[in-house]
Design an enzyme around this catalytic site. Structure first.
Site, PDB file in Angstrom:
ATOM      1  N   SER A  32       0.827  -1.217   0.000  1.00  0.00           N
ATOM      2  CA  SER A  32       0.000   0.000   0.000  1.00  0.00           C
ATOM      3  C   SER A  32       0.852   1.254   0.000  1.00  0.00           C
ATOM      4  CB  SER A  32      -0.918  -0.006   1.227  1.00  0.00           C
ATOM      5  OG  SER A  32      -0.148  -0.095   2.410  1.00  0.00           O
ATOM      6  N   ASN A 119      -1.577  -2.027  13.387  1.00  0.00           N
ATOM      7  CA  ASN A 119      -3.032  -1.819  13.414  1.00  0.00           C
ATOM      8  C   ASN A 119      -3.421  -0.544  14.154  1.00  0.00           C
ATOM      9  OD1 ASN A 119      -2.985  -4.217  12.102  1.00  0.00           O
ATOM     10  ND2 ASN A 119      -3.824  -5.449  13.781  1.00  0.00           N
ATOM     11  N   THR A 164     -39.055  28.095  -8.752  1.00  0.00           N
ATOM     12  CA  THR A 164     -39.346  26.758  -8.231  1.00  0.00           C
ATOM     13  C   THR A 164     -39.609  25.915  -9.464  1.00  0.00           C
ATOM     14  OG1 THR A 164     -41.719  27.184  -8.036  1.00  0.00           O
ATOM     15  CG2 THR A 164     -40.385  27.648  -6.080  1.00  0.00           C
ATOM     16  N   HIS A 165     -39.187  24.665  -9.428  1.00  0.00           N
ATOM     17  CA  HIS A 165     -39.273  23.785 -10.618  1.00  0.00           C
ATOM     18  C   HIS A 165     -38.538  24.405 -11.809  1.00  0.00           C
ATOM     19  CE1 HIS A 165     -42.675  21.850  -8.427  1.00  0.00           C
ATOM     20  NE2 HIS A 165     -42.932  23.101  -8.086  1.00  0.00           N
ATOM     21  N   SER A 286     -13.200  26.619 -26.744  1.00  0.00           N
ATOM     22  CA  SER A 286     -13.427  25.372 -27.473  1.00  0.00           C
ATOM     23  C   SER A 286     -12.355  25.253 -28.537  1.00  0.00           C
ATOM     24  CB  SER A 286     -14.813  25.423 -28.130  1.00  0.00           C
ATOM     25  OG  SER A 286     -14.858  24.556 -29.248  1.00  0.00           O
ATOM     26  N   LYS A 292     -16.690  30.221 -28.238  1.00  0.00           N
ATOM     27  CA  LYS A 292     -17.154  29.642 -26.984  1.00  0.00           C
ATOM     28  C   LYS A 292     -16.409  30.161 -25.762  1.00  0.00           C
ATOM     29  CE  LYS A 292     -19.840  26.806 -26.229  1.00  0.00           C
ATOM     30  NZ  LYS A 292     -19.855  25.340 -26.471  1.00  0.00           N
ATOM     31  N   ASN A 294     -16.629  28.532 -22.004  1.00  0.00           N
ATOM     32  CA  ASN A 294     -17.288  27.447 -21.270  1.00  0.00           C
ATOM     33  C   ASN A 294     -16.972  27.522 -19.775  1.00  0.00           C
ATOM     34  OD1 ASN A 294     -18.395  26.372 -23.612  1.00  0.00           O
ATOM     35  ND2 ASN A 294     -16.573  25.128 -24.023  1.00  0.00           N
ATOM     36  N   GLU A 299     -18.726  23.113 -14.120  1.00  0.00           N
ATOM     37  CA  GLU A 299     -19.207  21.782 -14.509  1.00  0.00           C
ATOM     38  C   GLU A 299     -18.474  20.689 -13.745  1.00  0.00           C
ATOM     39  OE1 GLU A 299     -19.654  21.592 -19.037  1.00  0.00           O
ATOM     40  OE2 GLU A 299     -18.751  23.538 -18.694  1.00  0.00           O
ATOM     41  N   TYR A 326      -9.018  -5.991  13.388  1.00  0.00           N
ATOM     42  CA  TYR A 326      -8.481  -5.505  12.119  1.00  0.00           C
ATOM     43  C   TYR A 326      -8.541  -6.594  11.041  1.00  0.00           C
ATOM     44  CZ  TYR A 326      -5.265  -3.736   8.589  1.00  0.00           C
ATOM     45  OH  TYR A 326      -4.715  -3.330   7.405  1.00  0.00           O
ATOM     46  N   GLN A 331      -7.287  -1.675   4.683  1.00  0.00           N
ATOM     47  CA  GLN A 331      -6.231  -0.936   3.975  1.00  0.00           C
ATOM     48  C   GLN A 331      -6.802  -0.164   2.777  1.00  0.00           C
ATOM     49  OE1 GLN A 331      -2.089  -2.421   3.515  1.00  0.00           O
ATOM     50  NE2 GLN A 331      -2.750  -2.920   1.440  1.00  0.00           N
ATOM     51  N   LYS A 334      -7.783   4.186   2.610  1.00  0.00           N
ATOM     52  CA  LYS A 334      -7.044   5.436   2.438  1.00  0.00           C
ATOM     53  C   LYS A 334      -7.166   6.042   1.048  1.00  0.00           C
ATOM     54  CE  LYS A 334      -3.848   3.322   4.681  1.00  0.00           C
ATOM     55  NZ  LYS A 334      -4.742   2.433   5.472  1.00  0.00           N
TER      56      LYS A 334
END
Ligand code: ARG
Length: 466
Positions: A32, A119, A164-165, A286, A292, A294, A299, A326, A331, A334
Site C-alpha cells: 500500500s 493496526n 421553483t421547478h 473550445s 465559446k 465554457n 461543470e 483488524y 487498507q 485510504k
C-alpha cells in the site's frame, strides 16, 4: 515453481517464521506504500510520541528513545527532501520508515515497535491526517463564504427571478440568493467539525487488538498528538472506520451543496439566461468553436459528488460485515478518503474563486424578474388585504387575471383596470402599486424573507460571524 527456482527472501520485519518471500502478485495486491506514503508526517509524529512515552514509562532506555527520535527526524528530512526511496517489498509507510530508521541508528530501531502494532499505528496516522483535511476543508469553506458575502453585500437590492421547478416563481434579491449558499456552507462546516471532534481520540497503544502487557501511558501519547483522550476499547481502536465514513458522508453532502451553486453558475452564464458571466480566469475555450466561453470549472464541481459520494459508497461496502478486529480490507480506506478530500479541497477552492469572479447583469436580472407573471402572488395577496377575500378565492381571481393578461399578450401591470373589474368589480387602481418585481421583493419583510432590509440584516450578521 520448480524447486531450483530462486525464491525471494522473507521479510526482515516479520519474516521469522517464513522461509521465503511473497510471490509477485502477493506483493502487488498487498503493498500500500504508493498510497499510504502520504501519511509519513503523521506516522513519524506518532512514532516520536510513542518512543518518548515508552522511555518515560521505563519500557525503553532514554538513550534508545533519543536515538530513535533523532533518527526519525533524519528520515523525515530525507522524505521531505525527496531523497527517500520507497520500497514496495516493505509493504507500507510504516515498515518503510522503520527500515530506514534501522539503517540510520541500527538495532535500537527495533525497540520502537514495542507495545504497538501497525493496526493501532495506521488508525492513529489516519485520524491525524483526516483531522488536518477536515480543518482545511472548513477553512476553505470560510473563504468561500467570504467571497459569497462580498457579492451579497454588493447586490443586496438587485432583483432577480426566484425559481421553483426552474419556472419563474417570485422575485427575490440576488443578495438573498447568494446568502442561501452561505447558510448551506455553514452547515457543511458544522458537519465537518462534528466529525473532527468525534474522531479526535487516540487508538495508539491498543496494539494489535487486545492492548499490551507493557506499562504504557496512553494518555501521554494521546495528549502529545493533540487527541482529546485515548480510545477506551482496544478492539474498537483498531477496527473502527466509521470516522472515515462520517468524513466522507460530510464531504459528499458538502460536494452536493457546492454542485447546486455550480449548476446555477452554468445556467446563469449561458446565453439563454444571461444573468452573469465569469472572466477569462474561470472560463475555457473550445478547440473548434472560436466563440465559446465554457464554465468548465463549474461543470467539474457539479461532477464532484459523483466521485466523492462514490468514495463513500466504496468504503461503506469495504466495511460492511467485517468482523472484529483488524482485517486487511481496511487498507482500502485510504485511497478513497485521500481522493475524496483532494476533490473536495479543489471543489471548494474553485467555488470560492468563481464566487468572487462572477459579475452580474443588472438589467437582464431585473427584466427576467418581471417576466412570466412573477407578481401574480402579489396580486392575490393584495386582494386578501384590500378586499378581505379568503386566499383561495384571491388565488382564483389572480389566476383569471393571469389568463386574461396572457390572452392579451401583456404583463399584469399592463392589463387595464376594466379587465380586472370584469373579473372582480371591487378591484381599484391601488392594485398597480404592488405589480412590479421590485415592489414584490421589497414587500417580503417576514423574518428570513427577501426584502433588502431583511437581507441587509443577514449580511451584517454574517459579516460579524465570519
Ligand atoms: N498497511 C496497513 C493498512 O493500511 C497497515 C496495517 C497492517 N496491519 C497488518 N496486520 N497487516 O491497513
Amino acid at each position: 515453481m520448480s524447486d531450483d527456482t530462486p525464491k525471494p527472501a522473507a521479510s526482515d520485519i516479520w519474516g521469522g517464521r517464513f522461509s521465503a518471500g511473497p510471490s509477485e502478485v502477493m506483493q502487488a495486491i498487498n503493498a500500500s506504500v504508493d498510497i499510504d506514503q502520504r501519511l509519513f508526517e503523521q506516522d513519524i509524529d506518532g512514532s516520536l510520541a510513542h518512543a518518548r512515552m515508552l522511555s518515560a514509562c521505563g519500557v525503553i532506555s532514554s538513550a534508545d528513545a533519543d536515538a530513535i527520535c533523532t533518527g526519525l527526524e533524519a528520515v523525515r528530512a530525507d522524505i521531505r527532501a525527496g531523497r527517500f526511496v520507497w520500497k514496495a517489498e516493505l509493504e507500507d509507510v510504516h515498515m518503510n520508515i522503520e527500515a530506514a530508521l534501522r539503517e540510520k541508528i541500527g538495532a535500537a530501531a527495533g525497540r520502537l515497535h514495542t507495545a504497538r502494532s501497525r493496526n493501532d499505528q495506521v488508525a492513529t496516522d489516519f485520524r491525524l491526517w483526516l483531522r488536518e483535511a477536515l480543518s482545511a476543508a472548513i477553512e476553505g469553506l470560510t473563504q468561500y463564504q467570504k467571497a459569497l458575502l462580498a457579492q451579497a453585500d454588493a447586490h443586496a437590492d438587485w432583483v432577480m427571478p426566484g425559481f421553483t421547478h426552474l419556472q419563474t416563481a417570485q422575485p427575490v434579491s440576488l443578495g438573498h440568493h447568494l446568502l442561501c449558499w452561505i447558510e448551506a456552507a455553514e452547515r457543511d462546516k458544522g458537519r465537518l467539525a462534528d466529525c473532527r471532534a468525534r474522531l479526535n481520540e487516540s487508538p495508539l497503544g491498543a496494539a494489535a487488538l487486545a492492548g499490551t502487557a507493557f506499562p504504557i501511558d496512553r494518555g501521554q501519547t494521546a495528549a502529545a498528538l493533540g487527541f482529546d483522550r485515548p480510545m477506551a476499547n482496544s478492539l474498537d481502536a483498531v477496527s473502527a472506520r466509521d470516522f472515515a465514513l462520517e468524513a466522507l458522508a460530510a464531504a459528499a453532502i458538502c460536494a452536493v451543496n457546492l454542485s447546486r451553486f455550480a449548476e446555477e453558475i452554468v445556467l446563469w452564464s449561458s446565453r439563454r439566461f444571461g444573468f452573469a458571466q465569469l472572466t477569462d480566469a474561470f472560463s475555457t475555450g473550445s478547440s473548434i468553436m472560436p466563440q465559446k466561453r465554457n464554465p468548465d470549472a463549474a461543470e467539474l464541481v457539479r461532477a464532484k459528488p459523483g466521485r466523492i459520494a462514490g468514495a463513500l459508497q466504496g468504503l461503506i461496502l469495504v466495511c460492511k460485515g467485517l468482523p472484529l478486529a483488524y482485517s486487511k480490507d481496511l487498507q482500502e480506506d485510504k485511497s478513497l478518503v485521500f481522493t475524496a478530500f483532494d476533490d473536495l479541497a479543489l471543489a471548494i477552492s474553485a467555488m470560492a474563486g468563481m464566487a468572487s469572479d462572477l459579475s452580474f447583469n443588472r438589467d437582464a436580472l431585473e427584466a427576467a424578474a418581471g417576466e412570466a407573471f412573477s407578481d401574480a402572488t402579489d396580486l392575490a395577496d393584495w386582494l386578501v388585504r384590500e378586499l378581505n377575500l379568503p386566499f383561495r378565492e384571491a388565488h382564483h381571481v389572480a389566476g383569471s387575471a393571469v389568463k386574461a393578461a396572457e390572452d392579451a399578450g401583456v404583463n399584469l401591470s399592463e392589463l387595464p383596470l376594466e379587465a380586472y373589474q370584469a373579473i372582480e368589480p371591487r378591484i381599484h387602481d391601488g392594485l398597480f402599486a404592488v405589480l412590479s418585481a421590485r415592489a414584490s421583493m421589497e414587500s417580503r419583510l417576514s423574518y428570513g424573507g427577501t426584502a433588502p432590509v431583511r437581507v441587509r440584516e443577514q449580511i451584517d450578521g454574517w459579516a460579524s460571524r465570519l
